[in-house]
Design an enzyme around this catalytic site. Structure first.
Site, PDB file in Angstrom:
ATOM      1  N   LYS A  79      -9.304  -2.997 -13.370  1.00 43.75           N
ATOM      2  CA  LYS A  79      -9.541  -4.235 -12.612  1.00 43.75           C
ATOM      3  C   LYS A  79     -10.458  -3.881 -11.450  1.00 43.75           C
ATOM      4  CE  LYS A  79      -8.645  -6.872  -9.636  1.00 43.75           C
ATOM      5  NZ  LYS A  79      -9.696  -7.332  -8.712  1.00 43.75           N
ATOM      6  N   GLY A 111      -7.316   1.094  -2.188  1.00 45.96           N
ATOM      7  CA  GLY A 111      -7.601  -0.122  -1.434  1.00 45.96           C
ATOM      8  C   GLY A 111      -6.800  -0.137  -0.142  1.00 45.96           C
ATOM      9  N   SER A 112      -6.406  -1.330   0.273  1.00 44.65           N
ATOM     10  CA  SER A 112      -5.775  -1.453   1.592  1.00 44.65           C
ATOM     11  C   SER A 112      -4.277  -1.188   1.531  1.00 44.65           C
ATOM     12  CB  SER A 112      -6.035  -2.843   2.167  1.00 44.65           C
ATOM     13  OG  SER A 112      -5.347  -3.806   1.400  1.00 44.65           O
ATOM     14  N   THR A 113      -3.729  -0.793   2.655  1.00 48.72           N
ATOM     15  CA  THR A 113      -2.290  -0.525   2.760  1.00 48.72           C
ATOM     16  C   THR A 113      -1.499  -1.813   2.535  1.00 48.72           C
ATOM     17  OG1 THR A 113      -2.765   1.306   4.239  1.00 48.72           O
ATOM     18  CG2 THR A 113      -0.529   0.448   4.299  1.00 48.72           C
ATOM     19  N   GLU A 135      -7.527   0.228  10.815  1.00 50.41           N
ATOM     20  CA  GLU A 135      -8.721   0.595  10.059  1.00 50.41           C
ATOM     21  C   GLU A 135      -9.747  -0.534  10.156  1.00 50.41           C
ATOM     22  OE1 GLU A 135      -8.683   0.815   5.632  1.00 50.41           O
ATOM     23  OE2 GLU A 135      -9.511   2.819   5.943  1.00 50.41           O
TER      24      GLU A 135
HETATM   25  P1  NAI Z   1      -7.786  -4.803  -1.280  1.00 47.77           P
HETATM   26  O1  NAI Z   1      -6.874  -3.637  -1.178  1.00 47.77           O
HETATM   27  O2  NAI Z   1      -7.137  -6.145  -1.262  1.00 47.77           O
HETATM   28  O3  NAI Z   1      -8.686  -4.683  -2.618  1.00 47.77           O
HETATM   29  C1  NAI Z   1      -8.789  -3.553  -3.450  1.00 47.77           C
HETATM   30  C2  NAI Z   1      -8.553  -3.952  -4.895  1.00 47.77           C
HETATM   31  O4  NAI Z   1      -7.232  -4.477  -5.046  1.00 47.77           O
HETATM   32  C3  NAI Z   1      -9.481  -5.038  -5.423  1.00 47.77           C
HETATM   33  O5  NAI Z   1      -9.779  -4.777  -6.776  1.00 47.77           O
HETATM   34  C4  NAI Z   1      -8.624  -6.278  -5.316  1.00 47.77           C
HETATM   35  O6  NAI Z   1      -9.016  -7.322  -6.175  1.00 47.77           O
HETATM   36  C5  NAI Z   1      -7.279  -5.729  -5.702  1.00 47.77           C
HETATM   37  N1  NAI Z   1      -6.139  -6.549  -5.264  1.00 47.77           N
HETATM   38  C6  NAI Z   1      -6.069  -7.339  -4.156  1.00 47.77           C
HETATM   39  N2  NAI Z   1      -4.856  -7.943  -4.094  1.00 47.77           N
HETATM   40  C7  NAI Z   1      -4.157  -7.517  -5.173  1.00 47.77           C
HETATM   41  C8  NAI Z   1      -2.845  -7.784  -5.661  1.00 47.77           C
HETATM   42  N3  NAI Z   1      -2.017  -8.608  -5.025  1.00 47.77           N
HETATM   43  N4  NAI Z   1      -2.437  -7.178  -6.797  1.00 47.77           N
HETATM   44  C9  NAI Z   1      -3.263  -6.328  -7.439  1.00 47.77           C
HETATM   45  N5  NAI Z   1      -4.517  -6.048  -7.039  1.00 47.77           N
HETATM   46  C10 NAI Z   1      -4.963  -6.633  -5.917  1.00 47.77           C
HETATM   47  O7  NAI Z   1      -8.805  -4.665  -0.095  1.00 47.77           O
HETATM   48  P2  NAI Z   1      -9.857  -5.725   0.506  1.00 47.77           P
HETATM   49  O8  NAI Z   1      -9.163  -6.975   0.885  1.00 47.77           O
HETATM   50  O9  NAI Z   1     -10.982  -5.825  -0.412  1.00 47.77           O
HETATM   51  O10 NAI Z   1     -10.296  -4.951   1.840  1.00 47.77           O
HETATM   52  C11 NAI Z   1      -9.471  -5.017   3.009  1.00 47.77           C
HETATM   53  C12 NAI Z   1      -9.374  -3.711   3.716  1.00 47.77           C
HETATM   54  O11 NAI Z   1      -8.833  -2.718   2.858  1.00 47.77           O
HETATM   55  C13 NAI Z   1     -10.696  -3.110   4.166  1.00 47.77           C
HETATM   56  O12 NAI Z   1     -11.135  -3.692   5.358  1.00 47.77           O
HETATM   57  C14 NAI Z   1     -10.308  -1.669   4.326  1.00 47.77           C
HETATM   58  O13 NAI Z   1      -9.654  -1.503   5.565  1.00 47.77           O
HETATM   59  C15 NAI Z   1      -9.307  -1.438   3.200  1.00 47.77           C
HETATM   60  N6  NAI Z   1      -9.936  -0.807   2.025  1.00 47.77           N
HETATM   61  C16 NAI Z   1      -9.746   0.537   1.815  1.00 47.77           C
HETATM   62  C17 NAI Z   1     -10.367   1.180   0.750  1.00 47.77           C
HETATM   63  C18 NAI Z   1     -10.203   2.645   0.497  1.00 47.77           C
HETATM   64  O14 NAI Z   1     -11.120   3.275   0.014  1.00 47.77           O
HETATM   65  N7  NAI Z   1      -9.040   3.208   0.738  1.00 47.77           N
HETATM   66  C19 NAI Z   1     -11.260   0.450  -0.166  1.00 47.77           C
HETATM   67  C20 NAI Z   1     -11.355  -0.965   0.110  1.00 47.77           C
HETATM   68  C21 NAI Z   1     -10.709  -1.547   1.163  1.00 47.77           C
END
Ligand code: NAI
Ligand code: MG
Length: 499
Positions: A184, A237-239, A401
């Site tokens: 995904k 992704g995010s915490t 972050e």
């Molecule tokens: P996110 O963690 O929501 O998104 C990452 C992935 O998770 C995407 O594919 C998204 O569609 C998926 N996702 C979102 N909600 C989900 C759910 N309920 N169930 C399953 N999958 C889900 O992060 P977002 O909103 O794009 O970014 C927010 C913050 O997260 C950023 O500002 C940053 O601080 C952090 N982040 C950290 C990353 C890392 O490399 N550790 C990468 C991206 C974001």
């Protein structure tokens, strides 16, 4: 634009891959994906939902039981090597697509991520036939051995900052272990992964072994997390989203591996090689091709008092050399923030830092403030590299972050104090230590709470080295043979000998 992705300059529409068939979402709905350097929509990606996820998981389950699980390891390895060769052949195209979609500069994506992607597939090909169990002396009368078996269908949930390289680390290991996968990608930058799906087909993976379903996190992501036939979730992704995934998956008790956010400390001691430290500290956080959107960003810069002013002056001088603009151009050193919501988030922290009383050394501007009227980039999501000084570790800009080209400088006096500040964080992903004292380096490594420590370096990442965090930066590891275990479970077999 490329052989793999049809794009007439108007709207690219890459498809999902389910059971070997490229297809739009079952609902027929699409999601817009912007080119963040201009803010204009350049592609639409399938808005997959529960029906698409269900079809993909069923296909992955059939492929797992049908043949993949029992495919000889060297045959799986050969397919991974074919994929590696195809990714190498198409590296320019894939890097261009990824840059168009998430804004990270082409030079960095092409020279850094793409080679890592195909090396990772080679690495995992080499690991496929080295999965071994143990024999355990439990006698007399019984003989015991352990059998590592692939877990089954793996959900691979990927973010938008470095889609292909994060995908390759997880998927390579899963396929080497004998698992099948439903990927995904993040809806904001899914095009490189959707396009790359064609290469798994060309490489000859059987239908259903690799599926890609794009959709929002709340819809496709959550359906995948809740699915009872998914046996493992690996997520970057995010915490906050990791917490949501933990709750949603509770009913079906899946093992989870989380690579999450960070607020990593980059600590410069007065005895450091200041020129090396200056480069290391700057390129770890504020001067990156991906505009600081990396989980390991060294976004808290700790500088020992005697060199505090000198280091700030050195970093400031560097700021003048940063060129924002077209991420495809070789003259550009930093791209935009990847999409509108993230752009607003980063801007809100610029405001917050000022309100909290940190002082701006340089930067602080964004969007149309940065370009001349009429420039296509004035409507893009650009943020200037921004450095706050005299920050305190209890300020929100030091605790949360930001995920942008923004860092805070915190002064410290002693080694003790540096360790205390570094560890006073909910996160624990990485830490940099700049010193020419070997003993100090050895003292620091075990004392900092982080998944990775770099001494006189920063952001070193390699497919053979386990990567992940502690505390709210997650658990489980990507890369390295250690990560392979996350896709296997151990069966213990008892043979009764009757003696
Ligand atoms: P996110 O963690 O929501 O998104 C990452 C992935 O998770 C995407 O594919 C998204 O569609 C998926 N996702 C979102 N909600 C989900 C759910 N309920 N169930 C399953 N999958 C889900 O992060 P977002 O909103 O794009 O970014 C927010 C913050 O997260 C950023 O500002 C940053 O601080 C952090 N982040 C950290 C990353 C890392 O490399 N550790 C990468 C991206 C974001
Ligand atoms: Mg995009």
């Amino acid at each position: 634009m490329s052989e793999l992705l049809e794009w007439n300059g108007e709207l690219a529409r890459p498809l999902n891959l389910i059971d070997g068939v490229f297809q739009p979402a079952d609902s027929g709905q699409w999601l817009d994906s912007t080119d963040p350097s201009t803010g204009s929509v350049w592609a639409q990606v399938p808005a997959g939902e529960e029906a698409d996820v269900d079809a993909a998981v069923s296909a992955a389950k059939r492929a797992f039981h049908g043949s993949w699980r029992d495919t000889p390891a060297l045959q799986r390895a050969a397919l991974l090597r074919s994929a590696a060769a195809l990714f190498e052949e198409h590296a320019d195209e894939l890097a261009r697509i990824e840059t168009r979609d998430n804004g990270r500069i082409y030079a960095e994506t092409r020279a850094g991520d793409l080679p890592a992607v195909y090396q990772m597939f080679h690495y995992w090909a080499g690991a496929a036939d080295k999965i071994q169990g143990e024999t355990v002396r439990v006698g007399p009368g019984s003989f015991n051995f352990t059998l590592p078996e692939p877990v089954g269908v793996v959900a691979v949930i990927v973010p938008w900052n470095a889609p292909l390289s994060i995908l390759a680390a997880k998927l390579g290991a899963a396929l080497a272990a004998g698992c099948t996968a439903v990927v995904k990608p993040a809806e904001q930058a899914a095009c490189s992964i959707l396009t790359a799906a064609k290469l798994f087909e060309r490489a000859g993976f059987p239908a259903g072994v690799v599926n890609v379903v794009c959709g929002t996190g709340a819809s496709a992501g959550d359906a995948l997390v809740q699915h009872r036939d998914v046996q493992k979730i690996t997520f970057t992704g995010s915490t906050d989203t990791a917490r949501r995934i933990t709750e949603s998956s509770a009913q079906t008790l899946k093992p989870l591996a989380f690579e999450l956010g960070g607020k990593s400390a980059n600590i410069v001691f007065a005895d450091a090689d200041l020129e090396a430290a200056e480069i290391g500290v700057s390129t770890a956080s504020i001067f990156t091709g991906g505009a600081g959107q990396t989980c390991v960003a060294g976004s808290r810069i700790l500088i020992q008092r005697p060199i505090y002013d000198e280091m700030l002056a050195r970093i400031e001088k560097r700021a003048a050399t940063v060129a924002l603009g077209d991420p495809m151009a070789s003259s550009t050193s930093m791209g935009p923030i990847a999409f509108d919501r993230q752009f607003e988030k980063v801007r809100s922290y610029l405001e917050l830092g000022r309100e909290e009383g940190a002082e701006i050394v340089f930067g602080g501007r964004s969007g149309e403030e940065l370009f001349e009227r009429g420039s296509p980039y004035a409507s893009g999501y650009f943020v200037e590299p921004t450095l706050f000084r005299e920050a305190r570790n209890d300020m929100r800009i030091c605790r949360e972050e930001i995920f942008g080209p923004v860092a805070a400088v915190i002064p410290f006096e002693s080694e003790e104090e540096a360790v205390a500040i570094a560890n006073d964080s909910e996160y624990g992903l990485a830490c940099g230590v700049w010193t020419s004292d070997l003993k100090r380096a050895h003292r620091m490594v075990p004392r900092v709470e982080a998944g990775a420590v770099w001494v006189n370096a920063y952001r070193r990442i390699h497919w053979a080295v386990p990567f992940g965090g502690v505390k709210n930066s997650g658990y489980g590891r990507d890369s390295g043979l250690e990560s392979l275990r996350g896709y296997l479970r151990t069966k213990s077999a008892w043979i009764e000998l009757g003696e």
